[in-house]
Design an enzyme around this catalytic site. Structure first.
Site, PDB file in Angstrom:
ATOM      1  NE  ARG A   1      -4.003  -0.218   0.747  1.00  0.00           N
ATOM      2  CZ  ARG A   1      -4.976  -0.419   1.667  1.00  0.00           C
ATOM      3  NH1 ARG A   1      -5.536  -1.662   1.779  1.00  0.00           N
ATOM      4  NH2 ARG A   1      -6.516   0.658   1.635  1.00  0.00           N
TER       5      ARG A   1
ATOM      6  NE  ARG B   1      -6.469   6.593   3.053  1.00  0.00           N
ATOM      7  CZ  ARG B   1      -7.216   5.716   3.546  1.00  0.00           C
ATOM      8  NH1 ARG B   1      -8.599   5.602   4.100  1.00  0.00           N
ATOM      9  NH2 ARG B   1      -6.995   4.673   4.145  1.00  0.00           N
TER      10      ARG B   1
ATOM     11  NE  ARG C   1      -9.676   8.462  -2.971  1.00  0.00           N
ATOM     12  CZ  ARG C   1     -10.991   9.110  -2.856  1.00  0.00           C
ATOM     13  NH1 ARG C   1     -11.278   9.861  -3.586  1.00  0.00           N
ATOM     14  NH2 ARG C   1     -11.851   7.880  -2.684  1.00  0.00           N
TER      15      ARG C   1
ATOM     16  CG  ASP D   1      -9.191  -2.352  -3.097  1.00  0.00           C
ATOM     17  OD1 ASP D   1      -8.241  -1.677  -2.944  1.00  0.00           O
ATOM     18  OD2 ASP D   1      -9.802  -2.798  -3.413  1.00  0.00           O
TER      19      ASP D   1
ATOM     20  CE1 TYR E   1     -13.051  -6.254   2.809  1.00  0.00           C
ATOM     21  CE2 TYR E   1     -12.383  -7.768   1.698  1.00  0.00           C
ATOM     22  CZ  TYR E   1     -11.676  -6.720   2.927  1.00  0.00           C
ATOM     23  OH  TYR E   1     -11.119  -6.655   3.512  1.00  0.00           O
TER      24      TYR E   1
HETATM   25  O1  CP3 Z   1       0.015   1.116  -3.478  1.00  0.00           O
HETATM   26  C1  CP3 Z   1      -0.653   0.203  -3.433  1.00  0.00           C
HETATM   27  O2  CP3 Z   1      -0.690  -0.785  -2.400  1.00  0.00           O
HETATM   28  C2  CP3 Z   1      -1.642  -0.627  -4.333  1.00  0.00           C
HETATM   29  C3  CP3 Z   1      -2.989  -0.527  -4.394  1.00  0.00           C
HETATM   30  C4  CP3 Z   1      -3.798  -1.255  -3.063  1.00  0.00           C
HETATM   31  C5  CP3 Z   1      -5.100  -0.318  -2.320  1.00  0.00           C
HETATM   32  N1  CP3 Z   1      -5.586  -1.411  -1.988  1.00  0.00           N
HETATM   33  C6  CP3 Z   1      -5.386   1.187  -2.706  1.00  0.00           C
HETATM   34  C7  CP3 Z   1      -6.795   1.713  -1.445  1.00  0.00           C
HETATM   35  C8  CP3 Z   1      -3.620  -2.531  -3.123  1.00  0.00           C
HETATM   36  C9  CP3 Z   1      -3.257  -3.561  -3.556  1.00  0.00           C
HETATM   37  C10 CP3 Z   1      -5.018  -2.912  -2.007  1.00  0.00           C
HETATM   38  C11 CP3 Z   1      -5.531  -4.196  -1.895  1.00  0.00           C
HETATM   39  C12 CP3 Z   1      -5.730  -4.368  -0.943  1.00  0.00           C
HETATM   40  N2  CP3 Z   1      -8.300  -3.743  -1.008  1.00  0.00           N
HETATM   41  C13 CP3 Z   1      -6.574  -5.607   0.074  1.00  0.00           C
HETATM   42  C14 CP3 Z   1      -5.149  -6.179   0.874  1.00  0.00           C
HETATM   43  C15 CP3 Z   1      -4.290  -6.252   0.874  1.00  0.00           C
HETATM   44  C16 CP3 Z   1      -4.831  -5.713   2.657  1.00  0.00           C
HETATM   45  O3  CP3 Z   1      -4.276  -4.053   3.318  1.00  0.00           O
HETATM   46  O4  CP3 Z   1      -4.825  -6.529   3.846  1.00  0.00           O
HETATM   47  C17 CP3 Z   1      -7.701  -5.303   1.113  1.00  0.00           C
HETATM   48  C18 CP3 Z   1      -7.795  -6.287   1.786  1.00  0.00           C
HETATM   49  C19 CP3 Z   1      -8.379  -4.387  -0.075  1.00  0.00           C
HETATM   50  C20 CP3 Z   1      -9.371  -4.163  -0.302  1.00  0.00           C
HETATM   51  C21 CP3 Z   1      -9.523  -1.920   0.239  1.00  0.00           C
HETATM   52  N3  CP3 Z   1      -9.135  -0.770  -0.133  1.00  0.00           N
HETATM   53  C22 CP3 Z   1     -10.182  -1.487   1.876  1.00  0.00           C
HETATM   54  C23 CP3 Z   1     -10.642  -2.844   3.323  1.00  0.00           C
HETATM   55  C24 CP3 Z   1     -10.216  -0.404   1.467  1.00  0.00           C
HETATM   56  C25 CP3 Z   1     -10.799   0.307   3.153  1.00  0.00           C
HETATM   57  C26 CP3 Z   1      -9.844   0.717   3.833  1.00  0.00           C
HETATM   58  C27 CP3 Z   1      -8.403   1.839   3.424  1.00  0.00           C
HETATM   59  O5  CP3 Z   1      -7.151   1.660   3.575  1.00  0.00           O
HETATM   60  O6  CP3 Z   1      -8.985   2.657   3.113  1.00  0.00           O
HETATM   61  C28 CP3 Z   1      -9.685  -0.039   0.262  1.00  0.00           C
HETATM   62  C29 CP3 Z   1      -9.330   0.960  -0.279  1.00  0.00           C
HETATM   63  C30 CP3 Z   1      -7.992   1.491  -0.382  1.00  0.00           C
HETATM   64  N4  CP3 Z   1      -7.022   0.741  -1.633  1.00  0.00           N
HETATM   65  C31 CP3 Z   1      -7.620   2.956  -0.312  1.00  0.00           C
HETATM   66  C32 CP3 Z   1      -6.536   2.406  -1.291  1.00  0.00           C
HETATM   67  C33 CP3 Z   1      -5.158   3.694  -1.710  1.00  0.00           C
HETATM   68  C34 CP3 Z   1      -8.298   3.851   0.009  1.00  0.00           C
HETATM   69  C35 CP3 Z   1      -8.990   4.720  -0.745  1.00  0.00           C
HETATM   70  C36 CP3 Z   1      -9.108   6.177  -0.011  1.00  0.00           C
HETATM   71  O7  CP3 Z   1      -7.947   6.692  -1.274  1.00  0.00           O
HETATM   72  O8  CP3 Z   1      -9.538   6.764   0.045  1.00  0.00           O
END
Ligand code: CP3
Length: 339
Positions: free
Chosen positions: A22, A26, A35, A72, A148
């Site tokens: 990640r 943010r 964003r 994602d 999910y």
């Molecule tokens: O930089 C990176 O690693 C690449 C992008 C990436 C994102 N999500 C962007 C993201 C990757 C590899 C993921 C994987 C992901 N997404 C996982 C597996 C990894 C882990 O953390 O366990 C899971 C379970 C998700 C599902 C997901 N996406 C959730 C539960 C959430 C909300 C929680 C949060 O962190 O906000 C997201 C949103 C998300 N995915 C954001 C980002 C940058 C934040 C959203 C935003 O900017 O508003």
């Protein structure tokens, strides 16, 4: 020369290559600035220009050894026709599917047009990256996606999916089969578009008992790896089965993953005993110690470096970087890891 790919091929490095799960997101002011340009998070993911920029930001700022495409794991349920939205400040929301009948709402095939912008972004990132930086594609593992899809949101103990799998094992198996096929397709298309390594995130594997871990995590991931390698035999695949404690050795032998990403709780000091010689590992700095910094951070970094000295290891976190992480602590970590 790509230090990250050399280590994935089994060559130990004097200093481990480094990237962070990640790493785009943010905690970076430049991410927060772009964003706000997109209507919502999925539109952001499906806008190639924004996704390219978000992927490149941490590379420009920190010079990591690998970039991970900005996307994602939930684009797969979205491309299978299950509505996915990200409510601001609440995380993902899907139309929950708590009965076998509800699964019939899913399309049987992945909508490749919907995912086209992801592949376009991969091509753009590959063209923009420095030659020595590798590009990682990814997907969520079927079990984690199912938690999910069935629960309709993130759940603390994944109870909806666990109940479903016990009550309706045949319907659950059909969902796994559909997701395996979708993951093979999505990962293979990412390689076609320029991904040089792949990571499969099974973030919620840790709540499964032994038999269920085999059935719903190891077997689907083994099938995905076999399916992708049939098209792309040489692409290295990293698996991240978060929280499986003593199960790593069996996980590696069952799935034939090329590298294993270790979560924060994995005892890194005995990886020589835990894994067959030559196993490539990645991880596992606590994202919370990175927030706190100081001597606790230095000590945690040194512990990982000492435990993995002489082994093919990729320095990373044990889970994704968190929004409150100070940039100065990421910089301090990089200085220490690079020596
Ligand atoms: O930089 C990176 O690693 C690449 C992008 C990436 C994102 N999500 C962007 C993201 C990757 C590899 C993921 C994987 C992901 N997404 C996982 C597996 C990894 C882990 O953390 O366990 C899971 C379970 C998700 C599902 C997901 N996406 C959730 C539960 C959430 C909300 C929680 C949060 O962190 O906000 C997201 C949103 C998300 N995915 C954001 C980002 C940058 C934040 C959203 C935003 O900017 O508003």
């Amino acid at each position: 020369m790509k230090p990250f790919l050399d280590v994935l091929a089994g060559k130990a490095a004097a200093r481990p290559p480094i990237w962070l799960m990640r790493q785009a997101g943010r905690y970076l002011p430049e991410y927060r600035a772009i964003r706000s340009q997109a209507r919502d998070f999925l539109h952001f993911c499906y806008s190639p220009e924004l996704a390219i920029e978000a992927t490149m930001q941490p590379i420009r700022r920190f010079g990591f050894d690998a970039a991970i495409i900005f996307s994602d794991i939930l684009v797969i349920p979205d491309a299978l026709g299950q509505g996915v939205r990200f409510a601001e400040g609440e995380g993902p929301r899907l139309e929950a599917m708590e009965t076998p009948e509800a699964l019939k709402r899913l399309s049987g095939v992945l909508d490749r047009d919907k995912l086209g912008p992801v592949y376009e972004a991969l091509r753009g990132v590959r063209a923009a990256l420095p030659a020595e930086v590798a590009l990682i594609g990814f997907c969520g593992a079927p079990w984690t996606l199912a938690t999910y899809m069935i629960g309709g949101k993130g759940t603390p103990d994944q109870a909806p999916a666990r109940h479903f799998a016990y009550q309706h094992p045949e319907a659950f198996q059909r969902l796994m089969d559909l997701l395996v096929t979708a993951c093979v397709e999505h990962l293979s298309l990412q390689v076609d578009a320029g991904a040089e390594a792949l990571q499969i995130f099974d973030s919620w594997a840790g709540n499964l008992p032994e038999g269920e871990l085999r059935r719903w995590s190891e077997t689907p991931i083994a099938r995905i790896i076999g399916g992708v390698k049939a098209h792309h035999p040489s692409v290295p695949i990293i698996a991240f089965p978060r929280g499986i404690a003593g199960g790593f050795r069996r996980f590696v032998s069952e799935t034939k993953c090329d590298a294993i990403s270790l979560d924060t709780a994995c005892a890194i000091s005995d990886i020589r005993q835990q894994f067959p010689a030559g196993m490539v590992t990645q991880g596992n700095l606590d994202p919370l110690v990175l927030i706190n910094g100081g001597s606790a951070l230095d000590g945690a970094i040194d512990h990982i470096l000492e435990s993995t000295a002489g082994l093919p290891h990729v320095f990373n976190l044990g889970h994704g970087i968190l929004p409150p992480t100070p940039i100065a602590h990421v910089e301090a970590m990089l200085r220490r890891v690079r020596g």
